[in-house]
Design a protein around this motif. Sequence first.
Motif, PDB file in Angstrom:
ATOM      1  N   ARG A 106      -0.861   1.698   0.068  1.00  0.00           N
ATOM      2  CA  ARG A 106      -0.232   0.616   0.815  1.00  0.00           C
ATOM      3  C   ARG A 106       1.280   0.796   0.782  1.00  0.00           C
ATOM      4  NH1 ARG A 106      -1.642  -4.476  -3.246  1.00  0.00           N
ATOM      5  NH2 ARG A 106      -0.108  -3.986  -4.900  1.00  0.00           N
ATOM      6  N   GLN A 107       1.907   0.236   1.789  1.00  0.00           N
ATOM      7  CA  GLN A 107       3.353   0.317   1.871  1.00  0.00           C
ATOM      8  C   GLN A 107       3.905  -1.011   2.359  1.00  0.00           C
ATOM      9  OE1 GLN A 107       4.851   3.606   4.180  1.00  0.00           O
ATOM     10  NE2 GLN A 107       6.841   3.531   3.143  1.00  0.00           N
ATOM     11  N   ALA A 108       4.690  -1.633   1.515  1.00  0.00           N
ATOM     12  CA  ALA A 108       5.341  -2.885   1.864  1.00  0.00           C
ATOM     13  C   ALA A 108       6.712  -2.570   2.460  1.00  0.00           C
ATOM     14  CB  ALA A 108       5.483  -3.760   0.625  1.00  0.00           C
ATOM     15  N   LYS A 119       9.673  -0.505   0.752  1.00  0.00           N
ATOM     16  CA  LYS A 119       9.151   0.128  -0.468  1.00  0.00           C
ATOM     17  C   LYS A 119       8.440   1.432  -0.125  1.00  0.00           C
ATOM     18  CE  LYS A 119       8.606  -4.091  -3.185  1.00  0.00           C
ATOM     19  NZ  LYS A 119       7.671  -4.883  -4.042  1.00  0.00           N
ATOM     20  N   GLU A 178       1.971 -10.606  -3.133  1.00  0.00           N
ATOM     21  CA  GLU A 178       2.487  -9.242  -3.319  1.00  0.00           C
ATOM     22  C   GLU A 178       1.535  -8.155  -2.841  1.00  0.00           C
ATOM     23  OE1 GLU A 178       2.372 -11.699  -5.573  1.00  0.00           O
ATOM     24  OE2 GLU A 178       1.816 -10.945  -7.565  1.00  0.00           O
ATOM     25  N   ASP A 179       0.341  -8.537  -2.395  1.00  0.00           N
ATOM     26  CA  ASP A 179      -0.576  -7.573  -1.780  1.00  0.00           C
ATOM     27  C   ASP A 179      -0.209  -7.324  -0.321  1.00  0.00           C
ATOM     28  OD1 ASP A 179      -3.335  -9.014  -3.608  1.00  0.00           O
ATOM     29  OD2 ASP A 179      -2.220  -7.174  -4.061  1.00  0.00           O
ATOM     30  N   THR A 180       0.720  -8.079   0.198  1.00  0.00           N
ATOM     31  CA  THR A 180       1.145  -7.907   1.587  1.00  0.00           C
ATOM     32  C   THR A 180       1.715  -6.509   1.798  1.00  0.00           C
ATOM     33  OG1 THR A 180       1.611 -10.265   1.893  1.00  0.00           O
ATOM     34  CG2 THR A 180       2.737  -8.724   3.362  1.00  0.00           C
ATOM     35  N   ALA A 181       1.142  -5.792   2.757  1.00  0.00           N
ATOM     36  CA  ALA A 181       1.558  -4.416   3.028  1.00  0.00           C
ATOM     37  C   ALA A 181       0.723  -3.867   4.174  1.00  0.00           C
ATOM     38  CB  ALA A 181       1.371  -3.539   1.784  1.00  0.00           C
ATOM     39  N   GLN A 213      -2.467  -3.829   8.848  1.00  0.00           N
ATOM     40  CA  GLN A 213      -1.563  -4.771   8.200  1.00  0.00           C
ATOM     41  C   GLN A 213      -2.343  -5.859   7.475  1.00  0.00           C
ATOM     42  OE1 GLN A 213       2.052  -5.010   8.175  1.00  0.00           O
ATOM     43  NE2 GLN A 213       1.570  -6.595   6.644  1.00  0.00           N
ATOM     44  N   THR A 264      -1.434  -9.357   5.475  1.00  0.00           N
ATOM     45  CA  THR A 264      -0.395 -10.325   5.142  1.00  0.00           C
ATOM     46  C   THR A 264      -1.028 -11.472   4.372  1.00  0.00           C
ATOM     47  OG1 THR A 264       0.836  -9.772   7.146  1.00  0.00           O
ATOM     48  CG2 THR A 264       1.399 -11.847   6.045  1.00  0.00           C
TER      49      THR A 264
END
Length: 127
Positions: free
Chosen positions: A38-40, A43, A89-92, A122, A124
């Motif tokens: 995953r990529q936020a 980051k 914080e799992d948003t990515a 995605q 969110t």
Amino acid sequence: QVQVAESGGGLKQAGDSLTLSCAASDRAFSGHGVGWFRQAPGKEREFVAGIGWSGGRKYYAPSVEGRANIYRHDAENAVYLRVDNLKVEDTAVYYCAMARASYSDYEWRRPEDFGSWGQGTQVTVSS
């Protein structure tokens, strides 16, 4: 060329669960491990979960350990990632990719150990 596609993302609330799907063309996953990353925003891409070529080895990043389950359905040439108790914080953007090595149960975690990436889906998570 192997085609990989992720699906299942969307808008969730903290505490929800979701299952992401990763499908490959032909029987590309056969004999290969598969990883989820995953990529936020702002980051680097990070490892989330991986599964060995036979499905017998599963391994996770500490951030999702205990909340995630990765599994594969070889008849469908697909790999799934379920994450419970979602956190903001799992948003990515979540990506899956096929391990470059074949018939290996090594715990590949680096992006460079994987090829044939999908376009991402995605996720969110709102509070």
